[in-house]
Design an enzyme around this catalytic site. Structure first.
Site, PDB file in Angstrom:
ATOM      1  N   LYS A  13       0.864  -1.191   0.000  1.00 17.00           N
ATOM      2  CA  LYS A  13       0.000   0.000   0.000  1.00 17.00           C
ATOM      3  C   LYS A  13       0.896   1.236   0.000  1.00 17.00           C
ATOM      4  O   LYS A  13       1.795   1.361   0.829  1.00 17.00           O
ATOM      5  CB  LYS A  13      -0.885  -0.010   1.245  1.00 17.00           C
ATOM      6  CG  LYS A  13      -2.059   0.923   1.165  1.00 17.00           C
ATOM      7  CD  LYS A  13      -3.143   0.444   0.204  1.00 17.00           C
ATOM      8  CE  LYS A  13      -4.315  -0.190   0.920  1.00 17.00           C
ATOM      9  NZ  LYS A  13      -5.188  -0.937   0.018  1.00 17.00           N
ATOM     10  N   THR A  61      -2.541  -5.809   0.574  1.00 17.05           N
ATOM     11  CA  THR A  61      -2.053  -4.430   0.759  1.00 17.05           C
ATOM     12  C   THR A  61      -2.823  -3.757   1.896  1.00 17.05           C
ATOM     13  O   THR A  61      -2.286  -2.932   2.620  1.00 17.05           O
ATOM     14  CB  THR A  61      -2.183  -3.589  -0.527  1.00 17.05           C
ATOM     15  OG1 THR A  61      -3.564  -3.428  -0.848  1.00 17.05           O
ATOM     16  CG2 THR A  61      -1.456  -4.215  -1.702  1.00 17.05           C
ATOM     17  N   ASP A  62      -4.079  -4.150   2.047  1.00 20.39           N
ATOM     18  CA  ASP A  62      -4.887  -3.582   3.136  1.00 20.39           C
ATOM     19  C   ASP A  62      -4.254  -3.888   4.494  1.00 20.39           C
ATOM     20  O   ASP A  62      -4.262  -3.054   5.399  1.00 20.39           O
ATOM     21  CB  ASP A  62      -6.309  -4.157   3.056  1.00 20.39           C
ATOM     22  CG  ASP A  62      -7.241  -3.448   4.012  1.00 20.39           C
ATOM     23  OD1 ASP A  62      -7.436  -2.224   3.847  1.00 20.39           O
ATOM     24  OD2 ASP A  62      -7.749  -4.096   4.946  1.00 20.39           O
ATOM     25  N   PHE A 164     -16.995  19.429  16.966  1.00 14.85           N
ATOM     26  CA  PHE A 164     -18.017  19.729  15.941  1.00 14.85           C
ATOM     27  C   PHE A 164     -19.231  18.848  16.219  1.00 14.85           C
ATOM     28  O   PHE A 164     -19.189  17.641  16.044  1.00 14.85           O
ATOM     29  CB  PHE A 164     -17.478  19.468  14.528  1.00 14.85           C
ATOM     30  CG  PHE A 164     -18.442  19.876  13.437  1.00 14.85           C
ATOM     31  CD1 PHE A 164     -18.817  21.206  13.261  1.00 14.85           C
ATOM     32  CD2 PHE A 164     -19.004  18.925  12.590  1.00 14.85           C
ATOM     33  CE1 PHE A 164     -19.717  21.586  12.267  1.00 14.85           C
ATOM     34  CE2 PHE A 164     -19.908  19.289  11.586  1.00 14.85           C
ATOM     35  CZ  PHE A 164     -20.255  20.623  11.429  1.00 14.85           C
ATOM     36  N   GLN A 229     -15.904  27.206  10.576  1.00 11.83           N
ATOM     37  CA  GLN A 229     -16.545  28.492  10.282  1.00 11.83           C
ATOM     38  C   GLN A 229     -16.282  29.493  11.405  1.00 11.83           C
ATOM     39  O   GLN A 229     -15.998  30.670  11.165  1.00 11.83           O
ATOM     40  CB  GLN A 229     -18.067  28.292  10.109  1.00 11.83           C
ATOM     41  CG  GLN A 229     -18.491  27.584   8.840  1.00 11.83           C
ATOM     42  CD  GLN A 229     -18.545  26.068   8.959  1.00 11.83           C
ATOM     43  OE1 GLN A 229     -17.813  25.447   9.723  1.00 11.83           O
ATOM     44  NE2 GLN A 229     -19.420  25.445   8.175  1.00 11.83           N
ATOM     45  N   ASN A 255     -10.971  22.228   5.009  1.00 15.02           N
ATOM     46  CA  ASN A 255     -10.918  21.446   6.250  1.00 15.02           C
ATOM     47  C   ASN A 255     -10.153  20.166   5.946  1.00 15.02           C
ATOM     48  O   ASN A 255     -10.683  19.249   5.326  1.00 15.02           O
ATOM     49  CB  ASN A 255     -12.348  21.148   6.714  1.00 15.02           C
ATOM     50  CG  ASN A 255     -12.401  20.603   8.126  1.00 15.02           C
ATOM     51  OD1 ASN A 255     -11.365  20.325   8.720  1.00 15.02           O
ATOM     52  ND2 ASN A 255     -13.609  20.448   8.657  1.00 15.02           N
ATOM     53  N   HIS A 257      -9.252  16.985   6.673  1.00 13.86           N
ATOM     54  CA  HIS A 257      -9.806  16.027   7.629  1.00 13.86           C
ATOM     55  C   HIS A 257      -8.767  15.022   8.121  1.00 13.86           C
ATOM     56  O   HIS A 257      -7.975  14.495   7.345  1.00 13.86           O
ATOM     57  CB  HIS A 257     -10.958  15.254   6.987  1.00 13.86           C
ATOM     58  CG  HIS A 257     -12.085  16.140   6.544  1.00 13.86           C
ATOM     59  ND1 HIS A 257     -12.816  16.916   7.413  1.00 13.86           N
ATOM     60  CD2 HIS A 257     -12.597  16.388   5.318  1.00 13.86           C
ATOM     61  CE1 HIS A 257     -13.738  17.591   6.743  1.00 13.86           C
ATOM     62  NE2 HIS A 257     -13.614  17.296   5.463  1.00 13.86           N
TER      63      HIS A 257
HETATM   64  O1  URC Z   1     -15.899  22.632  11.146  1.00 14.14           O
HETATM   65  C1  URC Z   1     -16.668  21.972  10.407  1.00 14.14           C
HETATM   66  N1  URC Z   1     -17.658  22.605   9.729  1.00 14.14           N
HETATM   67  C2  URC Z   1     -18.540  21.945   8.902  1.00 14.14           C
HETATM   68  O2  URC Z   1     -19.460  22.575   8.291  1.00 14.14           O
HETATM   69  C3  URC Z   1     -18.364  20.566   8.780  1.00 14.14           C
HETATM   70  N2  URC Z   1     -19.027  19.620   8.066  1.00 14.14           N
HETATM   71  C4  URC Z   1     -18.426  18.434   8.312  1.00 14.14           C
HETATM   72  O3  URC Z   1     -18.754  17.339   7.787  1.00 14.14           O
HETATM   73  N3  URC Z   1     -17.397  18.597   9.180  1.00 14.14           N
HETATM   74  C5  URC Z   1     -17.341  19.915   9.494  1.00 14.14           C
HETATM   75  N4  URC Z   1     -16.505  20.630  10.287  1.00 14.14           N
END
Ligand code: URC
Length: 306
Positions: A13, A61-62, A164, A229, A255, A257
């Site tokens: 992987k 590979t996983d 969040f 936001q 964002n 992730h």
């Molecule tokens: O800070 C965030 N705002 C979002 O609007 C949002 N939407 C999401 O899926 N994760 C997040 N995180």
């Protein structure tokens, strides 16, 4: 029929993006992070796998991916080299058909954003300079000089102090509420100066750039965030509060992730230590904040890529 020869082959992987957080100090509030891109390649007795479809010698590979994440939990990441040695030896010594393993690791370096007023240290900025941008417009019709400065590719991370939850849930919502998550973004920002600043021959543009940049960083690091936001708004407000000649701030914040890796299947508990850093898709949070009574001038339709 010509005879064909299966020559060099390897598999594994590639580009396992991993962020590992170590919590130090009595209360674990001093964070250290390692951010790696780990690729695994296995070499050995894989003729049958290629030629007949017999997978008896094939470690998926996983599994190589899972091993990378599980090893980060079990051994930590003291350095990319030490981590690579552990992995390479593991694959070769644990499975007879694997004779050679090559681990390639890129490390992304981060510097601490130090917040002198607090003991907790969990804010970081990616090493390497961001790009500074500027757009200057002079119109003979109005005699107006307009200066919009900015930056892009300033990547920042808080390894805690981000939540969040409380969001809308409809029949397509699967996102779980988060009470302690990584918040990371690659900042693109533009800010517009007042006409007075633009036509002030003495104005120190370099100093102003450094000031705006540092307020953006400080606001990111110091905001206890309930959404990106909200962080966006805090960052822009901080600049407007401290830089009187800036009238408007626009931010484009992807964002970036980081998903907690599920280590339960390997009997390991992930105490917010081992994350998978996804590069796509990403939430894209954008907004303009300006002084009351000032007409916004920064374009809102730019195509921003994380
Ligand atoms: O800070 C965030 N705002 C979002 O609007 C949002 N939407 C999401 O899926 N994760 C997040 N995180």
């Amino acid at each position: 029929m010509t005879k064909h020869v299966l020559a060099q082959n390897q598999y594994g992987k590639a580009e396992n993006r991993i962020v590992h957080v170590t919590r130090k100090g009595n209360d674990g509030s001093w964070h250290e992070i390692r951010d790696l891109n780990v690729s695994v390649a296995l070499r050995g007795e894989f003729r049958e796998v290629h030629l007949t479809g017999d997978n008896a010698n094939c470690l998926p590979t996983d599994t190589t991916k899972n091993t990378v994440y599980a090893f980060a939990k079990e051994h930590g990441i003291s350095s990319p080299e030490a981590f690579g040695i552990l992995l390479a030896k593991h694959f070769v010594t644990s499975q007879a058909p694997i004779h050679e393993a090559q681990i390639r690791i890129e490390e992304y370096a981060w510097e601490r954003i130090s917040v002198p007023t607090r003991k907790e240290q969990h804010s970081f900025v990616r090493k390497g300079q961001e790009t500074r941008t500027s757009q200057i417009t002079f119109s003979e019709h109005t005699g107006q000089l307009q200066v919009i400065s900015g930056l892009k590719d300033l990547t920042v991370m808080n390894s805690t102090n981000s939540e969040f939850h409380g969001f809308i849930k409809d029949k397509y919502t699967t996102l779980r509420e988060a009470y302690d998550r990584i918040l990371a973004t690659k900042v693109t920002s533009r800010w517009a100066y007042s006409a007075a600043a633009a036509s002030d021959g003495e104005f120190d543009w370099d100093r102003s750039y450094a000031k705006v940049r540092s307020h953006l960083l400080d606001a990111f690091a110091e905001t206890y965030s309930y959404s990106l936001q909200q962080t966006l708004n805090q960052m822009a407000e901080r600049v407007l509060d401290h830089c009187p000649r800036v009238n408007e701030v626009r931010l484009n914040l992807p964002n970036k992730h980081h998903f907690l890796v599920d280590l339960e299947p390997f009997g390991l508990k992930n105490d917010n230590e081992v994350y998978y850093a996804a590069d796509r898709m990403y939430g894209l949070i954008e907004g303009t904040i300006h002084r009351d009574g000032v007409q916004p001038v920064i374009a809102t339709s730019d195509w921003i890529v994380a």
